[in-house]
Scaffold this motif. Structure first.
Motif, PDB file in Angstrom:
ATOM      1  N   PHE A 134       0.804  -1.210   0.000  1.00  0.00           N
ATOM      2  CA  PHE A 134       0.000   0.000   0.000  1.00  0.00           C
ATOM      3  C   PHE A 134       0.845   1.272   0.000  1.00  0.00           C
ATOM      4  O   PHE A 134       0.304   2.370   0.002  1.00  0.00           O
ATOM      5  N   LEU A 135       2.170   1.112   0.005  1.00  0.00           N
ATOM      6  CA  LEU A 135       3.063   2.259  -0.119  1.00  0.00           C
ATOM      7  C   LEU A 135       3.316   2.544  -1.590  1.00  0.00           C
ATOM      8  O   LEU A 135       3.506   1.626  -2.380  1.00  0.00           O
ATOM      9  N   SER A 136       3.335   3.799  -1.965  1.00  0.00           N
ATOM     10  CA  SER A 136       3.628   4.151  -3.357  1.00  0.00           C
ATOM     11  C   SER A 136       5.112   3.929  -3.630  1.00  0.00           C
ATOM     12  O   SER A 136       5.940   3.893  -2.710  1.00  0.00           O
ATOM     13  N   TRP A 137       5.438   3.817  -4.928  1.00  0.00           N
ATOM     14  CA  TRP A 137       6.834   3.615  -5.303  1.00  0.00           C
ATOM     15  C   TRP A 137       7.687   4.832  -4.965  1.00  0.00           C
ATOM     16  O   TRP A 137       8.903   4.719  -4.811  1.00  0.00           O
ATOM     17  N   VAL A 138       7.053   5.993  -4.821  1.00  0.00           N
ATOM     18  CA  VAL A 138       7.807   7.184  -4.418  1.00  0.00           C
ATOM     19  C   VAL A 138       8.364   6.981  -3.012  1.00  0.00           C
ATOM     20  O   VAL A 138       9.537   7.267  -2.738  1.00  0.00           O
ATOM     21  N   ILE A 139       7.527   6.451  -2.115  1.00  0.00           N
ATOM     22  CA  ILE A 139       7.959   6.203  -0.735  1.00  0.00           C
ATOM     23  C   ILE A 139       8.974   5.056  -0.683  1.00  0.00           C
ATOM     24  O   ILE A 139      10.001   5.145  -0.006  1.00  0.00           O
TER      25      ILE A 139
END
Length: 318
Positions: A134-139
């Motif tokens: 559920f974390l974006s690839w940015v994070i």
């Protein structure tokens, strides 16, 4: 002959009638499906006319109707491009590594979790493992860069503590390390969420089979080999077919964010990033559409071949 034709017509009418009878009987379920079908039609089928751009020198002001047709010009340009073999190599190698490492990883995790007897511990591990999805690839890329940083990066600090290196290594500036970093971050992000499907499939296996195997003196390893894995083979084959069909999708966001250093372009440039870099950023829309269409055609061919092979085994999508 006349009676046979009449019977065929009547049976066709009965089938048609029964379809609408069943449809009306399930109207509450059908109303739930209709919004999804509308969204798929709008966002997946309507934009398909855009493939015409591949065969045109598309002019953004002239549109589809006033842009000149050029046939396979852009496809030939891609095949003759000096970047073609490098892009295809990176795409295939990264996709193969994802398939080789990333595909069995959730299966192994699901089997391990199934063998855990402590229910609370099992739920905690499962929750922790699927949260990164559920974390974006940015994070995720930010976390990876922080861990691999030369200054205060935890990995470099750990390696120095164990005297494995004398000075910090800039991992994201060395091409030899990039594929390993990319695959490991992808596996960490998706392993838990992908394992949910296999855990559900394992839960569907009759517990009496395990009990019978225990009575016969089967060890845990034998239960896994002869009960668990055969019990989820159908699910594994279906996801394998989809993975083979998606083999040219080596990634986009993860590569774009992790391979910011131009030094890594030779090992990070895949079809999707190439389309973005050469086609979109340089406004070569027709060229980008041609490369994207080439990728889609190959993916459909691979999906069809994988399904045909799976059909011989007795498990296929269609």
């Amino acid at each position: 002959m006349k009676k046979d034709s009449m019977a065929a017509v009547m049976s066709h009418k009965d089938r048609k009638k029964s379809f609408w009878v069943r449809y009306i009987a399930q109207i509450d379920l059908q109303l739930m499906v209709i919004p999804a079908l509308v969204l798929i039609f709008i966002f997946s089928y309507l934009p398909m006319y855009g493939v015409l751009m591949s065969f045109q020198d598309y002019d953004i002001f002239g549109g589809f109707f006033h842009s000149p047709w050029v046939g396979f010009k852009h496809f030939k340009m891609f095949f003759d491009s000096p970047d073609f073999w490098n892009v295809m190599r990176n795409t295939i190698v990264i996709s193969f590594l994802r398939l080789l490492i990333g595909f069995p990883a959730p299966i192994i995790l699901a089997i391990i979790l199934n063998e855990v007897a402590h229910i609370r511990f099992k739920k905690v591990i499962q929750t922790i493992s699927y949260l990164p999805h559920f974390l974006s690839w940015v994070i995720v890329s930010g976390l990876a860069m922080s861990i691999l940083a030369t200054e205060n990066g935890s990995l470099n600090i750990l390696l120095e503590k164990f005297n494995l290196i004398n000075e910090p290594i800039n991992f994201l500036s060395i091409p030899n390390y990039f594929w390993g970093i990319l695959i490991s971050t992808g596996v960490w992000k998706e392993i838990g969420f992908s394992a949910i499907i296999y855990i559900a499939a394992i839960a569907g296996i009759n517990p009496e089979v395990y009990e019978a195997a225990s009575i016969d003196g089967a060890t845990r390893l034998k239960k896994i080999m002869y009960i668990t894995i055969p019990g989820i083979t159908g699910v594994i084959i279906i996801f394998m077919i989809l993975a083979v069909g998606d083999i040219l999708s080596a990634g986009f966001e993860d590569i774009l964010l992790l391979a910011k250093n131009p030094v890594l372009q030779d090992v990070s440039d895949v079809i999707d990033t190439y389309v973005y870099r050469v086609g979109i950023k340089n406004s070569r829309f027709s060229y980008a559409a041609a490369v994207g269409l080439f990728k889609s055609i190959i993916s459909i061919a691979l999906l069809t071949i994988a399904n045909a092979v799976a059909r011989k085994i007795g498990r296929s999508l269609w």
